[in-house]
Design a protein around this motif. Sequence first.
Motif, PDB file in Angstrom:
ATOM      1  N   GLY A  53       0.793  -1.223   0.000  1.00  0.00           N
ATOM      2  CA  GLY A  53       0.000   0.000   0.000  1.00  0.00           C
ATOM      3  C   GLY A  53       0.824   1.271   0.000  1.00  0.00           C
ATOM      4  N   LYS A  56       4.179   1.318  -4.523  1.00  0.00           N
ATOM      5  CA  LYS A  56       5.146   0.734  -5.461  1.00  0.00           C
ATOM      6  C   LYS A  56       4.519   0.492  -6.834  1.00  0.00           C
ATOM      7  N   SER A  57       3.344  -0.139  -6.853  1.00  0.00           N
ATOM      8  CA  SER A  57       2.707  -0.443  -8.144  1.00  0.00           C
ATOM      9  C   SER A  57       2.326   0.839  -8.875  1.00  0.00           C
ATOM     10  N   THR A  58       1.833   1.813  -8.141  1.00  0.00           N
ATOM     11  CA  THR A  58       1.479   3.096  -8.756  1.00  0.00           C
ATOM     12  C   THR A  58       2.715   3.734  -9.381  1.00  0.00           C
TER      13      THR A  58
HETATM   14  N1  LIG Z   1      -7.124   2.150  -8.593  1.00  0.00           N
HETATM   15  C1  LIG Z   1      -7.068   2.632  -7.342  1.00  0.00           C
HETATM   16  N2  LIG Z   1      -8.071   3.370  -6.825  1.00  0.00           N
HETATM   17  C2  LIG Z   1      -8.004   3.881  -5.575  1.00  0.00           C
HETATM   18  N3  LIG Z   1      -6.963   3.697  -4.742  1.00  0.00           N
HETATM   19  C3  LIG Z   1      -5.925   2.966  -5.199  1.00  0.00           C
HETATM   20  C4  LIG Z   1      -5.923   2.398  -6.516  1.00  0.00           C
HETATM   21  N4  LIG Z   1      -4.749   1.727  -6.701  1.00  0.00           N
HETATM   22  C5  LIG Z   1      -4.066   1.867  -5.551  1.00  0.00           C
HETATM   23  N5  LIG Z   1      -4.769   2.610  -4.649  1.00  0.00           N
HETATM   24  C6  LIG Z   1      -4.305   3.007  -3.309  1.00  0.00           C
HETATM   25  O1  LIG Z   1      -3.064   3.678  -3.449  1.00  0.00           O
HETATM   26  C7  LIG Z   1      -2.151   3.277  -2.424  1.00  0.00           C
HETATM   27  C8  LIG Z   1      -0.908   2.668  -3.052  1.00  0.00           C
HETATM   28  O2  LIG Z   1      -1.274   1.459  -3.709  1.00  0.00           O
HETATM   29  P1  LIG Z   1      -0.209   0.619  -4.562  1.00  0.00           P
HETATM   30  O3  LIG Z   1       0.485   1.516  -5.524  1.00  0.00           O
HETATM   31  O4  LIG Z   1      -0.948  -0.549  -5.124  1.00  0.00           O
HETATM   32  O5  LIG Z   1       0.830   0.147  -3.417  1.00  0.00           O
HETATM   33  P2  LIG Z   1       1.820  -1.115  -3.368  1.00  0.00           P
HETATM   34  O6  LIG Z   1       2.046  -1.615  -4.771  1.00  0.00           O
HETATM   35  O7  LIG Z   1       3.068  -0.585  -2.717  1.00  0.00           O
HETATM   36  O8  LIG Z   1       1.146  -2.141  -2.507  1.00  0.00           O
HETATM   37  C9  LIG Z   1      -2.946   2.333  -1.525  1.00  0.00           C
HETATM   38  O9  LIG Z   1      -3.484   3.097  -0.480  1.00  0.00           O
HETATM   39  C10 LIG Z   1      -4.023   1.794  -2.431  1.00  0.00           C
HETATM   40  O10 LIG Z   1      -5.162   1.416  -1.699  1.00  0.00           O
END
Ligand SMILES: Nc1ncnc2c1ncn2[C@@H]1O[C@H](COP(=O)(O)OP(=O)(O)O)[C@@H](O)[C@H]1O
Length: 133
Positions: A53, A56-58
């Motif tokens: 959370g 990283k993916s973002t």
């Molecule tokens: N499509 C989305 N809509 C709303 N919130 C999102 C979405 N994708 C990710 N988030 C939120 O953004 C934050 C970072 O998520 P993410 O990039 O998936 O983290 P990681 O890959 O490090 O686990 C988290 O709080 C997640 O819930």
Amino acid sequence: MSGALTATATARRAPAIALAHVARAYPGGVRALDDVSLTVEHGTFLAVMGPSGSGKSTLMHCAAGLDSPTAGSVRIDGREISGLNETRRTELRRERVGFVFQAYNLIPSLSVEDNITLPLRLAGRRPDREWLR
Ligand SMILES: Nc1ncnc2c1ncn2[C@@H]1O[C@H](COP(=O)(O)OP(=O)(O)O)[C@@H](O)[C@H]1O
Ligand SMILES: [Mg+2]
């Protein structure tokens, strides 16, 4: 030797990826990225680590042109991608970016070979058989 050749020989290659002041907010108010700046030079490896959370993916999606930041600049090979439309970004990804997804996103009805060569087929190009083997 012409001046132009000299200039080319001494030109510094743009970083593979350069993020400047990137922000990505999701609907609902989560700021997954908040003023992130990062440069990745060609030929280097980078591990992005952090708790679930943390964004990283973002970060990966914005850096690869799969997602658009809310603010800031993303350059791939020196090319600013934030101003590109979806078609141009798709073409840039097909040419410049390899992405291994957490869930793979392979196409189950295709063979390994056809999964690998699909982007080339979409681009109307033939694979290098030796490279493919
Ligand atoms: N499509 C989305 N809509 C709303 N919130 C999102 C979405 N994708 C990710 N988030 C939120 O953004 C934050 C970072 O998520 P993410 O990039 O998936 O983290 P990681 O890959 O490090 O686990 C988290 O709080 C997640 O819930
Ligand atoms: Mg993730």
